[in-house]
Design an enzyme around this catalytic site. Structure first.
Site, PDB file in Angstrom:
ATOM      1  N   LYS A  19      41.512   1.027  14.882  1.00  0.00           N
ATOM      2  CA  LYS A  19      42.164   2.265  14.469  1.00  0.00           C
ATOM      3  C   LYS A  19      41.139   3.393  14.420  1.00  0.00           C
ATOM      4  CE  LYS A  19      45.567   3.693  10.967  1.00  0.00           C
ATOM      5  NZ  LYS A  19      46.257   3.239   9.737  1.00  0.00           N
ATOM      6  N   GLU A  49      50.881  -4.063  11.143  1.00  0.00           N
ATOM      7  CA  GLU A  49      49.542  -3.590  10.779  1.00  0.00           C
ATOM      8  C   GLU A  49      48.978  -4.432   9.638  1.00  0.00           C
ATOM      9  OE1 GLU A  49      47.386   0.612   9.404  1.00  0.00           O
ATOM     10  OE2 GLU A  49      49.560   0.378   9.176  1.00  0.00           O
ATOM     11  N   CYS A  69      49.974   2.630  13.264  1.00  0.00           N
ATOM     12  CA  CYS A  69      50.516   3.487  12.214  1.00  0.00           C
ATOM     13  C   CYS A  69      50.333   4.972  12.568  1.00  0.00           C
ATOM     14  CB  CYS A  69      49.904   3.121  10.867  1.00  0.00           C
ATOM     15  SG  CYS A  69      50.970   3.528   9.459  1.00  0.00           S
TER      16      CYS A  69
END
Length: 316
Positions: A139, A53, A173
């Protein structure tokens, strides 16, 4: 594992997850490191490579950007200016460089990055392959204090890329803790679940094994290993200023569709994990569990996914 019959050939793919970090606010150095890692993984036979990430653009672990509830500081605003400058535009020079690289190597890569679009930053996973740049995933929900750094993605960037060998998707994540996102991705038939992350807790390992078991997919989680000396000297993370202070402790891992750890978790330093995956294990695992197929109950549960773009301004 059941062996192939004498008349069958095994369908395999070699994958790699890279555990590393690039210097914060140094985009050129981050790019050079990304290219190095992808090349090294390809030399080891990897056909799919996953980087952590925010690898390009950086993950500012331990920095507060001068934010308290109801207040921002001039120094924090200037720190965001530096972070904004280190992010990349998509498409842009960095994506073109990586596209050239994966075309040359004939591999696929999933690269964590911070995308700059106007005044807003997005945490993204970039997809590349032998045909070059293939798209991105933004995200959907930045975690906790990430929300004052990054905007939210919409449903238009939830790709699952068919490589001709396997279908690749990504959740970044703590998106991995969103059950409805997972369900949407399972419905797209994801085979290689890529999880770029900075979560180095031991509990993350349980999450990766759970997703492998629930989705009956291979899980490839690439985490950063970040020390204080990768940050500029004028910054002061809450973890401390000792040069060898570990800010992000790794934990990269590769897991099978039945939850077996195939490689890792990698701790205490940088490195590359590889594994040869038997793709027929996907079907073997889905024999008794297909959460959006024979194990679903559409008469009881349904999920609507809005994949339309949500621009702020549209021209009529």
């Amino acid at each position: 594992m059941t062996s192939a019959s004498p008349h069958e050939s095994r369908r395999t793919v070699t994958v790699a997850v890279a555990q590393a970090a690039a210097p914060l606010f140094d985009t050129a150095a981050a790019m050079a490191r990304a290219e190095e890692l992808i090349r090294e993984a390809a030399l080891r036979g990897a056909e799919v490579v996953v980087l952590p990430e925010a690898f390009l653009g950086g993950y500012p672990k331990g920095l507060d950007f001068g934010v308290t509830v109801g207040s921002r500081t001039p120094d924090g605003r200037d720190l965001f200016r530096r972070y904004h400058a280190a992010a990349i535009e998509v498409p842009g020079p960095e994506t073109e460089t990586l596209a050239v690289l994966t075309r040359e190597l004939g591999c696929h890569a999933v690269v964590g990055a911070v995308e700059r679009q106007g005044g807003t930053l997005y945490c993204v996973a970039l997809f590349f392959g032998p045909d070059g740049y293939l798209g991105l995933h933004r995200k959907l929900m930045p975690t906790a204090a990430e929300r004052y750094l990054w905007g939210q993605g919409d449903g238009s960037t939830l790709p699952v890329i068919d490589t001709g060998t396997a279908r690749i998707g990504a959740a970044i994540c703590w998106e991995n803790y969103m059950p409805l996102l997972r369900t949407a991705m399972y419905a797209k038939g994801v085979d290689l679940w890529c999880a770029p992350t900075v979560d180095d807790r031991d509990a993350w390992q349980a999450t990766m094994r759970h997703i492998a078991l629930e989705g009956r997919c291979f899980v490839l989680s690439a985490n950063q290993y970040l020390r204080r000396d990768a940050l500029p000297a004028d910054l002061h993370p809450v973890q401390g200023d000792g040069r060898d202070t570990v800010l992000i402790g790794g934990g990269s891992v590769i897991v099978s569709p039945l939850g077996e750890v195939l490689a890792g978790p990698l701790r205490d330093g940088e490195g590359i994990l590889t594994a040869e995956l038997d793709l027929d294990d996907l079907t073997r695992a889905r024999f008794d569990l297909d959460t959006t197929g024979h194990y679903a109950r559409p008469d009881v549960f349904t999920l609507h996914v809005d994949e339309s773009p949500r621009p702020t301004v549209t021209a009529s």
